[in-house]
Design a protein around this motif. Structure first.
Motif, short mmCIF file in Angstrom:
data_model
loop_
_atom_site.label_atom_id
_atom_site.label_comp_id
_atom_site.label_asym_id
_atom_site.label_seq_id
_atom_site.Cartn_x
_atom_site.Cartn_y
_atom_site.Cartn_z
N ARG A 17 0.83 -1.21 0.00
CA ARG A 17 0.00 0.00 0.00
C ARG A 17 0.86 1.26 0.00
O ARG A 17 0.50 2.28 -0.60
N THR A 18 2.00 1.19 0.67
CA THR A 18 2.93 2.33 0.67
C THR A 18 3.47 2.58 -0.74
O THR A 18 3.57 3.73 -1.18
N ILE A 19 3.80 1.50 -1.44
CA ILE A 19 4.27 1.63 -2.83
C ILE A 19 3.18 2.23 -3.71
O ILE A 19 3.45 3.12 -4.53
N LEU A 20 1.95 1.76 -3.53
CA LEU A 20 0.83 2.30 -4.30
C LEU A 20 0.64 3.79 -4.03
O LEU A 20 0.45 4.59 -4.95
N PHE A 21 0.71 4.15 -2.76
CA PHE A 21 0.49 5.54 -2.34
C PHE A 21 1.51 6.47 -2.98
O PHE A 21 1.15 7.48 -3.59
N TYR A 22 2.79 6.12 -2.86
CA TYR A 22 3.83 7.00 -3.39
C TYR A 22 3.93 6.93 -4.92
O TYR A 22 4.36 7.91 -5.56
N SER A 23 3.53 5.81 -5.50
CA SER A 23 3.48 5.72 -6.96
C SER A 23 2.43 6.67 -7.51
O SER A 23 2.66 7.38 -8.49
N PHE A 24 1.27 6.67 -6.85
CA PHE A 24 0.19 7.56 -7.27
C PHE A 24 0.62 9.02 -7.14
O PHE A 24 0.41 9.82 -8.06
N LEU A 25 1.24 9.36 -6.01
CA LEU A 25 1.70 10.74 -5.79
C LEU A 25 2.77 11.14 -6.80
O LEU A 25 2.71 12.23 -7.38
N SER A 26 3.73 10.26 -7.03
CA SER A 26 4.86 10.58 -7.91
C SER A 26 4.40 10.76 -9.35
O SER A 26 4.75 11.76 -10.00
N ILE A 27 3.62 9.81 -9.85
CA ILE A 27 3.18 9.88 -11.25
C ILE A 27 2.31 11.11 -11.48
O ILE A 27 2.50 11.84 -12.46
N ASN A 28 1.38 11.36 -10.57
CA ASN A 28 0.51 12.52 -10.74
C ASN A 28 1.26 13.84 -10.58
O ASN A 28 0.93 14.82 -11.25
N SER A 29 2.27 13.85 -9.71
CA SER A 29 3.06 15.07 -9.54
C SER A 29 3.86 15.38 -10.81
O SER A 29 3.93 16.53 -11.24
N LEU A 30 4.45 14.34 -11.41
CA LEU A 30 5.21 14.53 -12.65
C LEU A 30 4.31 15.04 -13.78
O LEU A 30 4.69 15.96 -14.52
N ILE A 31 3.13 14.43 -13.89
CA ILE A 31 2.19 14.86 -14.94
C ILE A 31 1.72 16.29 -14.68
O ILE A 31 1.62 17.11 -15.59
N LEU A 32 1.45 16.59 -13.41
CA LEU A 32 0.99 17.94 -13.03
C LEU A 32 2.04 18.99 -13.39
O LEU A 32 1.72 20.05 -13.94
N ILE A 33 3.29 18.71 -13.08
CA ILE A 33 4.38 19.66 -13.35
C ILE A 33 4.57 19.84 -14.86
O ILE A 33 4.64 20.98 -15.35
N LYS A 34 4.62 18.73 -15.58
CA LYS A 34 4.92 18.78 -17.02
C LYS A 34 3.78 19.37 -17.84
O LYS A 34 4.01 20.19 -18.74
N THR A 47 -14.25 4.08 -1.41
CA THR A 47 -13.99 4.73 -0.12
C THR A 47 -13.08 3.91 0.79
O THR A 47 -12.16 4.44 1.41
N GLU A 48 -13.35 2.59 0.88
CA GLU A 48 -12.55 1.75 1.79
C GLU A 48 -11.09 1.60 1.33
O GLU A 48 -10.17 1.78 2.14
N PRO A 49 -10.84 1.29 0.04
CA PRO A 49 -9.44 1.22 -0.40
C PRO A 49 -8.72 2.57 -0.28
O PRO A 49 -7.53 2.61 0.06
N THR A 50 -9.44 3.66 -0.56
CA THR A 50 -8.83 4.99 -0.45
C THR A 50 -8.36 5.24 0.98
O THR A 50 -7.25 5.75 1.21
N LYS A 51 -9.19 4.88 1.93
CA LYS A 51 -8.83 5.05 3.33
C LYS A 51 -7.59 4.23 3.68
O LYS A 51 -6.68 4.72 4.37
N ARG A 52 -7.53 3.00 3.19
CA ARG A 52 -6.40 2.13 3.51
C ARG A 52 -5.11 2.62 2.82
O ARG A 52 -4.02 2.50 3.38
N ILE A 53 -5.25 3.14 1.61
CA ILE A 53 -4.07 3.61 0.88
C ILE A 53 -3.52 4.90 1.50
O ILE A 53 -2.31 5.08 1.63
N ILE A 54 -4.42 5.80 1.90
CA ILE A 54 -3.98 7.04 2.55
C ILE A 54 -3.28 6.72 3.87
O ILE A 54 -2.22 7.26 4.18
N LYS A 55 -3.88 5.81 4.64
CA LYS A 55 -3.26 5.37 5.91
C LYS A 55 -2.43 4.11 5.63
O LYS A 55 -2.63 3.07 6.25
N HIS A 56 -1.50 4.24 4.71
CA HIS A 56 -0.76 3.07 4.22
C HIS A 56 0.15 2.45 5.27
O HIS A 56 0.58 1.31 5.12
N GLN A 57 0.46 3.16 6.34
CA GLN A 57 1.34 2.62 7.38
C GLN A 57 0.56 1.98 8.53
O GLN A 57 1.15 1.55 9.52
N VAL A 58 -0.75 1.94 8.37
CA VAL A 58 -1.61 1.34 9.41
C VAL A 58 -2.04 -0.05 8.95
O VAL A 58 -2.40 -0.25 7.79
#
Length: 210
Positions: A65-82, A188-199
């Motif tokens: 879940r941590t990998i998913l969380f940071y992958s989502f952030l990284s990919i979207n951040s790169l697209i947002l910047i570019k 909603t449930e997966p989103t909650k788990r991905i955001i709280k990926h360290q729980v």
């Protein structure tokens, strides 16, 4: 004095030409920005749906879940910047923007009637300091500018053509709305788990014990 007035008039005409080019460049980056927003929404929403559906059925552990969380952030951040941040900065002349010569080439590709005339006018103006026949050169530049005046350079870019990119945006957005309406837990449930990926989340039993 008469020559000075004529030269001033020629310089004014050239400045008008440059302002028209600057207006085209702003529209050029406005077009890139609109296109970038549409692409960003399409990709981010689709990626959001995919990782949530995957997490809903896989019920991944903390590391995954941590990998998913940071992958989502990284990919979207790169697209947002570019696709959004950089064109937005360029729109306000921040950072490296296309030159007047590059803009002239783009405009020339759209307007067959002027083609290389616009670029040639800019190149002639650059050579003013390198020649002794400045008055003659200015007259030639002014003659070329008079032929370019009827053209509205901004028409080389049609913002309405970006409507074709809606076909990439609407399907994932409509799917997300439909899933949220029909089965909100899938999102909603997966989103909650991905955001709280360290729980750690206990996987629910497929049955109830009474």
């Amino acid at each position: 004095r008469l020559n000075a007035c004529i030269n001033n008039q020629m310089n004014d005409n050239y400045n008008i030409l440059i302002r028209k080019l600057d207006k085209f460049i702003r529209k050029y980056y406005s077009n890139l920005l609109i296109k970038g927003v549409l692409y960003f929404v399409s990709v981010s929403v689709l990626f959001f749906i995919l990782i949530n559906v995957f997490e809903y059925y896989a019920h991944l552990g903390i590391i995954a879940r941590t990998i998913l969380f940071y992958s989502f952030l990284s990919i979207n951040s790169l697209i947002l910047i570019k696709l959004i941040i950089i064109p937005l900065f360029n729109l306000y002349k921040i950072g490296k923007i296309i030159s007047h010569e590059k803009a002239a080439k783009i405009i020339g590709n759209h307007f067959v009637d002027i083609q290389d005339k616009l670029l040639n006018t800019l190149q002639l103006h650059e050579n003013l300091d390198n020649t002794s026949n400045n008055d003659l050169l200015l007259a030639g530049i002014d003659q070329k500018i008079s032929k370019l005046k009827p053209f509205s350079f901004t028409k080389a870019i049609d913002l309405s053509k970006n409507k074709k990119y809606l076909k990439y945006v609407l399907p994932p957005v409509l799917i997300l709305i439909l899933v949220l309406f029909v089965a909100p837990k899938v999102i909603t449930e997966p989103t909650k788990r991905i955001i709280k990926h360290q729980v750690y989340f206990e996987k629910e039993n497929p049955f109830d014990i009474v």
